[in-house]
Design an enzyme around this catalytic site. Structure first.
Site, PDB file in Angstrom:
ATOM      1  N   GLY A  41      -5.821  -3.875   7.176  1.00  0.00           N
ATOM      2  CA  GLY A  41      -5.612  -2.651   8.287  1.00  0.00           C
ATOM      3  C   GLY A  41      -7.231  -2.692   8.734  1.00  0.00           C
ATOM      4  O   GLY A  41      -6.880  -2.097  10.275  1.00  0.00           O
ATOM      5  N   GLU A  96     -11.483   2.764   5.700  1.00  0.00           N
ATOM      6  CA  GLU A  96     -10.382   1.941   6.120  1.00  0.00           C
ATOM      7  C   GLU A  96     -10.080   3.012   7.227  1.00  0.00           C
ATOM      8  O   GLU A  96     -10.439   4.028   7.732  1.00  0.00           O
ATOM      9  CB  GLU A  96      -9.601   3.307   4.633  1.00  0.00           C
ATOM     10  CG  GLU A  96      -8.243   3.097   4.708  1.00  0.00           C
ATOM     11  CD  GLU A  96      -7.780   1.514   3.728  1.00  0.00           C
ATOM     12  OE1 GLU A  96      -7.774   1.102   4.483  1.00  0.00           O
ATOM     13  OE2 GLU A  96      -6.877   2.085   3.056  1.00  0.00           O
ATOM     14  N   ASP A 100      -3.173   8.196   3.123  1.00  0.00           N
ATOM     15  CA  ASP A 100      -1.878   9.248   3.441  1.00  0.00           C
ATOM     16  C   ASP A 100      -1.646   9.274   1.642  1.00  0.00           C
ATOM     17  O   ASP A 100      -2.106  10.174   2.095  1.00  0.00           O
ATOM     18  CB  ASP A 100      -0.243   7.589   3.317  1.00  0.00           C
ATOM     19  CG  ASP A 100       0.759   7.848   3.768  1.00  0.00           C
ATOM     20  OD1 ASP A 100       0.609   9.191   3.959  1.00  0.00           O
ATOM     21  OD2 ASP A 100       1.478   7.058   3.368  1.00  0.00           O
ATOM     22  N   THR A 101      -1.058   9.220   0.709  1.00  0.00           N
ATOM     23  CA  THR A 101      -0.913   9.746  -0.050  1.00  0.00           C
ATOM     24  C   THR A 101      -2.129   9.793  -1.250  1.00  0.00           C
ATOM     25  O   THR A 101      -2.375  10.458  -1.292  1.00  0.00           O
ATOM     26  CB  THR A 101       0.092   9.004  -0.747  1.00  0.00           C
ATOM     27  OG1 THR A 101      -0.437   7.622  -1.340  1.00  0.00           O
ATOM     28  CG2 THR A 101       1.226   8.318  -0.880  1.00  0.00           C
ATOM     29  N   GLY A 102      -3.276   8.837  -0.378  1.00  0.00           N
ATOM     30  CA  GLY A 102      -4.660   8.773  -0.869  1.00  0.00           C
ATOM     31  C   GLY A 102      -5.326   7.974  -2.605  1.00  0.00           C
ATOM     32  O   GLY A 102      -5.736   7.680  -2.657  1.00  0.00           O
ATOM     33  N   LEU A 105      -6.969   4.403  -1.830  1.00  0.00           N
ATOM     34  CA  LEU A 105      -8.224   5.077  -1.670  1.00  0.00           C
ATOM     35  C   LEU A 105      -8.323   5.557  -3.282  1.00  0.00           C
ATOM     36  O   LEU A 105     -10.157   4.963  -3.713  1.00  0.00           O
ATOM     37  CB  LEU A 105      -8.451   5.859  -0.620  1.00  0.00           C
ATOM     38  CG  LEU A 105      -9.324   5.080   0.224  1.00  0.00           C
ATOM     39  CD1 LEU A 105      -9.152   6.157   1.868  1.00  0.00           C
ATOM     40  CD2 LEU A 105     -10.553   4.790   0.661  1.00  0.00           C
ATOM     41  N   ASP A 156      -0.753  -2.674  10.703  1.00  0.00           N
ATOM     42  CA  ASP A 156       0.987  -2.668  11.021  1.00  0.00           C
ATOM     43  C   ASP A 156       1.719  -1.644   9.903  1.00  0.00           C
ATOM     44  O   ASP A 156       1.779  -0.966   9.727  1.00  0.00           O
ATOM     45  CB  ASP A 156       0.919  -3.649  10.008  1.00  0.00           C
ATOM     46  CG  ASP A 156       1.126  -3.999   8.791  1.00  0.00           C
ATOM     47  OD1 ASP A 156       0.037  -2.973   8.317  1.00  0.00           O
ATOM     48  OD2 ASP A 156       1.885  -4.273   8.038  1.00  0.00           O
ATOM     49  N   ARG A 162      -0.759  -5.246  15.533  1.00  0.00           N
ATOM     50  CA  ARG A 162      -2.036  -5.140  14.666  1.00  0.00           C
ATOM     51  C   ARG A 162      -2.683  -5.865  15.738  1.00  0.00           C
ATOM     52  O   ARG A 162      -3.820  -5.016  15.488  1.00  0.00           O
ATOM     53  CB  ARG A 162      -1.967  -5.926  13.429  1.00  0.00           C
ATOM     54  CG  ARG A 162      -1.646  -5.663  12.074  1.00  0.00           C
ATOM     55  CD  ARG A 162      -2.605  -6.673  10.778  1.00  0.00           C
ATOM     56  NE  ARG A 162      -2.174  -6.962   9.653  1.00  0.00           N
ATOM     57  CZ  ARG A 162      -1.846  -6.111   8.893  1.00  0.00           C
ATOM     58  NH1 ARG A 162      -2.652  -5.113   8.887  1.00  0.00           N
ATOM     59  NH2 ARG A 162      -1.415  -5.964   7.814  1.00  0.00           N
TER      60      ARG A 162
HETATM   61  P1  IMP Z   1      -2.138   5.803   0.888  1.00  0.00           P
HETATM   62  O1  IMP Z   1      -2.717   4.480  -0.382  1.00  0.00           O
HETATM   63  O2  IMP Z   1      -0.940   6.417   0.960  1.00  0.00           O
HETATM   64  O3  IMP Z   1      -3.263   6.504   0.726  1.00  0.00           O
HETATM   65  O4  IMP Z   1      -1.817   4.584   2.134  1.00  0.00           O
HETATM   66  C1  IMP Z   1      -2.852   3.808   2.622  1.00  0.00           C
HETATM   67  C2  IMP Z   1      -2.395   2.573   3.315  1.00  0.00           C
HETATM   68  O5  IMP Z   1      -1.165   2.377   3.649  1.00  0.00           O
HETATM   69  C3  IMP Z   1      -3.225   2.309   4.610  1.00  0.00           C
HETATM   70  O6  IMP Z   1      -4.112   1.682   3.433  1.00  0.00           O
HETATM   71  C4  IMP Z   1      -2.272   1.928   5.433  1.00  0.00           C
HETATM   72  O7  IMP Z   1      -2.130   0.526   5.373  1.00  0.00           O
HETATM   73  C5  IMP Z   1      -1.668   1.813   4.573  1.00  0.00           C
HETATM   74  N1  IMP Z   1      -0.353   3.510   5.921  1.00  0.00           N
HETATM   75  C6  IMP Z   1      -0.771   4.705   5.769  1.00  0.00           C
HETATM   76  N2  IMP Z   1       0.421   4.850   6.362  1.00  0.00           N
HETATM   77  C7  IMP Z   1       0.847   4.069   7.712  1.00  0.00           C
HETATM   78  C8  IMP Z   1       1.329   4.177   8.761  1.00  0.00           C
HETATM   79  O8  IMP Z   1       1.974   5.085   9.532  1.00  0.00           O
HETATM   80  N3  IMP Z   1       1.280   2.418   9.161  1.00  0.00           N
HETATM   81  C9  IMP Z   1       0.853   2.148   8.775  1.00  0.00           C
HETATM   82  N4  IMP Z   1       0.167   1.646   7.081  1.00  0.00           N
HETATM   83  C10 IMP Z   1       0.223   2.540   6.958  1.00  0.00           C
HETATM   84 MG    MG Z   2      -5.411   0.025   4.709  1.00  0.00          MG
END
Ligand code: IMP
Ligand code: MG
Length: 173
Positions: A41, A96, A100-102, A105, A156, A162
């Site tokens: 991404g 990055e 989203d949830t974290g 990272l 994506d 993308r």
């Molecule tokens: P996390 O682990 O939940 O913080 O998610 C982070 C990853 O989820 C990011 O690197 C994105 O690739 C993907 N992601 C989170 N939200 C979106 C969205 O709205 N569209 C597309 N990809 C997302």
């Molecule tokens: Mg990503």
């Protein structure tokens, strides 16, 4: 899923990326910056950000994924490619596309800390803050976005969108 509307135009993104690059260039002036993009991404964001830095930098990538074809994070983070650069003693900036949830990272940070960088900071273009489950300290944030599914500018849905130059929100067909 289909495009709902443009959230951030290419011009708004460019201005924001410039602003971030200027701050990073000041903060890392005396340091040994290694910008590490999280594939896939962040590939567009990293390439724009890196070219707007006014200081020397190394650029590398790691791979992480958690979504598959879903719009809901699976909670399982798959870390793929490791950095080629030896980050020990260097100033690592993880770049990055979206947090989203974290979970992603958090895992990445834990991995990098094992390799003993001199410093470790985080730069995200989009912060979907209200969805956070685990706390992650962010050093550079582009835009705070609401809880909508976004795509474009490298991001994506099921590998689609993308290549869009703008960041859009998606909705059901
Ligand atoms: P996390 O682990 O939940 O913080 O998610 C982070 C990853 O989820 C990011 O690197 C994105 O690739 C993907 N992601 C989170 N939200 C979106 C969205 O709205 N569209 C597309 N990809 C997302
Ligand atoms: Mg990503």
């Amino acid at each position: 899923m289909k495009i709902d509307k443009v959230l951030y135009s290419r011009d708004e993104i460019e201005a924001k990326v410039k602003e971030l690059a200027d701050r990073i260039s000041v903060d890392y002036k005396e340091k040994e910056l290694v910008a590490v993009g999280v594939l896939k991404g962040a590939f567009v964001f990293v390439s724009d950000l890196a070219r707007k830095l006014s200081i020397p930098a190394m650029v590398d990538f790691i791979a992480a994924s958690s979504y598959g074809d879903s719009v809901v994070s699976s909670g399982h983070v798959l870390l793929g490619k490791k950095p080629a650069v030896d980050v020990k003693g260097k100033d690592v900036l993880i770049v990055e596309d979206i947090i989203d949830t974290g979970e992603t990272l958090k895992e990445i940070i834990e991995e990098f800390l094992k390799d003993k960088p001199a410093s470790l900071k985080i730069c995200v273009l989009l912060d979907k803050r209200e969805r956070r489950k685990v706390e992650v300290a962010l050093d550079y944030i582009g835009f705070v976005i609401p809880n909508v599914f976004v795509a474009g500018y490298g991001i994506d849905w099921a590998e689609r969108f993308r290549n869009l130059p703008d960041i859009v929100s998606l909705c059901e067909e």
